[in-house]
Design a protein around this motif. Structure first.
Motif, PDB file in Angstrom:
ATOM      1  N   LEU A 128       3.978  -0.785 -14.664  1.00  0.00           N
ATOM      2  CA  LEU A 128       4.515  -1.711 -13.666  1.00  0.00           C
ATOM      3  C   LEU A 128       3.415  -2.615 -13.098  1.00  0.00           C
ATOM      4  N   ASP A 129       2.252  -2.585 -13.729  1.00  0.00           N
ATOM      5  CA  ASP A 129       1.116  -3.402 -13.276  1.00  0.00           C
ATOM      6  C   ASP A 129       0.704  -3.080 -11.849  1.00  0.00           C
ATOM      7  N   LEU A 130       0.743  -1.792 -11.498  1.00  0.00           N
ATOM      8  CA  LEU A 130       0.284  -1.364 -10.186  1.00  0.00           C
ATOM      9  C   LEU A 130      -1.208  -1.040 -10.233  1.00  0.00           C
ATOM     10  N   HIS A 131      -1.866  -1.180  -9.096  1.00  0.00           N
ATOM     11  CA  HIS A 131      -3.236  -0.721  -8.944  1.00  0.00           C
ATOM     12  C   HIS A 131      -3.214   0.760  -8.576  1.00  0.00           C
ATOM     13  N   ILE A 132      -4.350   1.421  -8.810  1.00  0.00           N
ATOM     14  CA  ILE A 132      -4.460   2.853  -8.561  1.00  0.00           C
ATOM     15  C   ILE A 132      -5.667   3.112  -7.658  1.00  0.00           C
ATOM     16  N   GLY A 133      -5.427   3.818  -6.537  1.00  0.00           N
ATOM     17  CA  GLY A 133      -6.507   4.170  -5.631  1.00  0.00           C
ATOM     18  C   GLY A 133      -6.971   5.599  -5.873  1.00  0.00           C
TER      19      GLY A 133
ATOM     20  N   PHE B 182       0.872  -1.177   0.000  1.00  0.00           N
ATOM     21  CA  PHE B 182       0.000   0.000   0.000  1.00  0.00           C
ATOM     22  C   PHE B 182       0.905   1.223   0.000  1.00  0.00           C
ATOM     23  N   LEU B 183       0.991   1.898  -1.146  1.00  0.00           N
ATOM     24  CA  LEU B 183       2.015   2.908  -1.381  1.00  0.00           C
ATOM     25  C   LEU B 183       1.484   4.338  -1.267  1.00  0.00           C
ATOM     26  N   HIS B 184       2.306   5.200  -0.694  1.00  0.00           N
ATOM     27  CA  HIS B 184       2.057   6.639  -0.618  1.00  0.00           C
ATOM     28  C   HIS B 184       3.095   7.330  -1.488  1.00  0.00           C
ATOM     29  N   GLU B 185       2.634   8.311  -2.282  1.00  0.00           N
ATOM     30  CA  GLU B 185       3.586   9.081  -3.096  1.00  0.00           C
ATOM     31  C   GLU B 185       3.081  10.503  -3.293  1.00  0.00           C
ATOM     32  N   ARG B 186       3.913  11.464  -2.933  1.00  0.00           N
ATOM     33  CA  ARG B 186       3.624  12.875  -3.209  1.00  0.00           C
ATOM     34  C   ARG B 186       4.893  13.510  -3.768  1.00  0.00           C
ATOM     35  N   GLU B 187       4.797  13.986  -5.002  1.00  0.00           N
ATOM     36  CA  GLU B 187       5.895  14.686  -5.671  1.00  0.00           C
ATOM     37  C   GLU B 187       7.189  13.869  -5.657  1.00  0.00           C
ATOM     38  N   ALA B 188       7.027  12.547  -5.802  1.00  0.00           N
ATOM     39  CA  ALA B 188       8.205  11.667  -5.736  1.00  0.00           C
ATOM     40  C   ALA B 188       8.075  10.498  -6.697  1.00  0.00           C
ATOM     41  N   SER B 189       7.299  10.659  -7.749  1.00  0.00           N
ATOM     42  CA  SER B 189       7.005   9.510  -8.609  1.00  0.00           C
ATOM     43  C   SER B 189       8.254   8.946  -9.284  1.00  0.00           C
ATOM     44  N   ASP B 190       9.160   9.810  -9.727  1.00  0.00           N
ATOM     45  CA  ASP B 190      10.355   9.303 -10.416  1.00  0.00           C
ATOM     46  C   ASP B 190      11.207   8.439  -9.488  1.00  0.00           C
ATOM     47  N   THR B 191      11.401   8.904  -8.274  1.00  0.00           N
ATOM     48  CA  THR B 191      12.202   8.137  -7.319  1.00  0.00           C
ATOM     49  C   THR B 191      11.484   6.868  -6.897  1.00  0.00           C
TER      50      THR B 191
ATOM     51  N   VAL C 291      -0.928   2.258  -5.662  1.00  0.00           N
ATOM     52  CA  VAL C 291      -0.567   3.639  -5.357  1.00  0.00           C
ATOM     53  C   VAL C 291      -1.825   4.284  -4.811  1.00  0.00           C
ATOM     54  N   HIS C 292      -1.864   4.448  -3.505  1.00  0.00           N
ATOM     55  CA  HIS C 292      -3.083   4.930  -2.864  1.00  0.00           C
ATOM     56  C   HIS C 292      -3.200   6.441  -3.019  1.00  0.00           C
ATOM     57  N   CYS C 293      -4.439   6.914  -3.080  1.00  0.00           N
ATOM     58  CA  CYS C 293      -4.723   8.354  -3.207  1.00  0.00           C
ATOM     59  C   CYS C 293      -3.922   8.974  -4.349  1.00  0.00           C
ATOM     60  N   PHE C 294      -4.099   8.428  -5.540  1.00  0.00           N
ATOM     61  CA  PHE C 294      -3.356   8.941  -6.693  1.00  0.00           C
ATOM     62  C   PHE C 294      -3.823  10.363  -7.018  1.00  0.00           C
ATOM     63  N   THR C 295      -2.855  11.288  -7.107  1.00  0.00           N
ATOM     64  CA  THR C 295      -3.168  12.684  -7.424  1.00  0.00           C
ATOM     65  C   THR C 295      -2.242  13.257  -8.491  1.00  0.00           C
ATOM     66  N   ALA C 296      -1.348  12.432  -9.021  1.00  0.00           N
ATOM     67  CA  ALA C 296      -0.299  12.925  -9.916  1.00  0.00           C
ATOM     68  C   ALA C 296      -0.812  13.099 -11.352  1.00  0.00           C
ATOM     69  N   GLU C 297       0.125  13.272 -12.269  1.00  0.00           N
ATOM     70  CA  GLU C 297      -0.220  13.585 -13.656  1.00  0.00           C
ATOM     71  C   GLU C 297      -0.127  12.334 -14.545  1.00  0.00           C
TER      72      GLU C 297
ATOM     73  N   THR D 116      -9.437  18.197 -11.108  1.00  0.00           N
ATOM     74  CA  THR D 116     -10.130  17.997 -12.385  1.00  0.00           C
ATOM     75  C   THR D 116      -9.269  17.266 -13.420  1.00  0.00           C
ATOM     76  N   HIS D 117      -7.943  17.308 -13.265  1.00  0.00           N
ATOM     77  CA  HIS D 117      -7.095  16.581 -14.207  1.00  0.00           C
ATOM     78  C   HIS D 117      -7.332  15.079 -14.130  1.00  0.00           C
ATOM     79  N   LEU D 118      -7.873  14.623 -12.979  1.00  0.00           N
ATOM     80  CA  LEU D 118      -8.146  13.195 -12.829  1.00  0.00           C
ATOM     81  C   LEU D 118      -9.361  12.750 -13.633  1.00  0.00           C
ATOM     82  N   HIS D 119     -10.209  13.687 -14.037  1.00  0.00           N
ATOM     83  CA  HIS D 119     -11.444  13.318 -14.733  1.00  0.00           C
ATOM     84  C   HIS D 119     -11.155  12.567 -16.021  1.00  0.00           C
ATOM     85  N   SER D 120     -10.153  13.003 -16.748  1.00  0.00           N
ATOM     86  CA  SER D 120      -9.806  12.296 -17.988  1.00  0.00           C
ATOM     87  C   SER D 120      -8.875  11.116 -17.712  1.00  0.00           C
ATOM     88  N   LEU D 121      -7.991  11.257 -16.733  1.00  0.00           N
ATOM     89  CA  LEU D 121      -7.029  10.186 -16.458  1.00  0.00           C
ATOM     90  C   LEU D 121      -7.707   8.924 -15.947  1.00  0.00           C
TER      91      LEU D 121
END
Length: 265
Positions: free
Chosen positions: A170-175, A128-137, A154-160, A187-192
């Protein structure tokens, strides 16, 4: 119709006075099961006690949040591995990287994450993964472990978009949380969200935080709770152009497969 909330901070002080009522409202709102979130090993006893009260409905993660990574110690891996033998524990986490707030030094965050991923490999529990402004790492670290992991969300996905596609590669699930209901920043999540395969899309409230801004009327205390996952589901279904029933069926099936949950109570 049923919903499974994969991210509930049920031991938070916001629920201290009326936790039983919060749970009852969730059951009445067709929430069949919840995955409770552990952010430090000190929470283990209270979370396991809650799960023991409703063992077919309540389950928990086990791990250390990146905000708490500075407290990761020489014995933490052993403690975590022991927790992972508990029947209620269905994932390692909440672990990951947070370069937005940096409450723990980044090297400490990476070390704690790597050691928790190693436990996940050994136990074959999903992560159960947390990520904020660290996706590349985060992606760079995960690539060394992904083939040995049973799964991860990747829980609480908010990235781009780039981060989403990299996680999906990487076959990850998205929360997805009530962030998608926020007209100021989500609103960027609406299309993603349309691009997330049905078998990889999970729903969560992250209660007591992230109260959906589309909820009406809103509670006076501005506290989010698991019953409000229906509001998240409505927005996700609308953005995906599918029915609530389809979203319910697919998200519950995906959640049970990832976390090995029993059929709903």
């Amino acid at each position: 119709m049923e919903w499974i909330d994969i991210g509930v901070n049920l031991t938070d002080k916001a629920f201290a006075q009326d936790r039983d009522a919060v749970l009852e409202r969730a059951w009445q709102a067709d929430v069949s099961q919840m995955l409770l979130t552990m952010t430090s090993l000190e929470q283990a006893d209270s979370l396991l006690a809650l799960c023991a009260e409703q063992p077919q409905r309540l389950f928990t993660t086990a791990g250390v949040h990146p905000h708490e990574a500075r407290h990761w110690a020489a014995d933490s891996s052993r403690q975590l591995a022991a927790l992972c033998t508990e029947p209620a524990v269905r994932a390692v986490g909440e672990c990951g990287l947070d370069f937005n707030r940096d409450f723990s030094p980044r090297p400490a965050q990476i070390k704690a994450l790597e050691e928790q991923l190693a436990v996940a490999v050994d136990t074959q529990l999903p992560v159960f993964l947390h990520e904020r402004e660290a996706s590349d790492t985060l992606l760079a670290v995960l690539r060394d472990y992904r083939d040995q992991l049973s799964g991860a969300v990747v829980h609480c996905f908010t990235a781009e978009r780039d981060a989403l596609y990299a996680y999906l590669d990487l076959d990850l699930h998205i929360g997805i949380t009530g962030w998608i209901c926020d007209e100021r920043r989500g609103t960027h999540l609406h299309s993603l969200v349309r691009d997330i395969p049905a078998s990889r899309l999970l729903l969560e409230t992250d209660a007591p935080w992230l109260l959906p801004r589309t909820l009406s009327p809103k509670p006076k205390n501005r506290r989010n709770e698991p019953a409000f996952i229906v509001e998240v589901a409505k927005m996700v279904a609308q953005c995906r152009g599918e029915s609530l029933q389809t979203l319910s069926d697919n998200s519950c099936r995906a959640t049970r497969a990832l976390f090995t949950l029993p059929e709903g109570a």
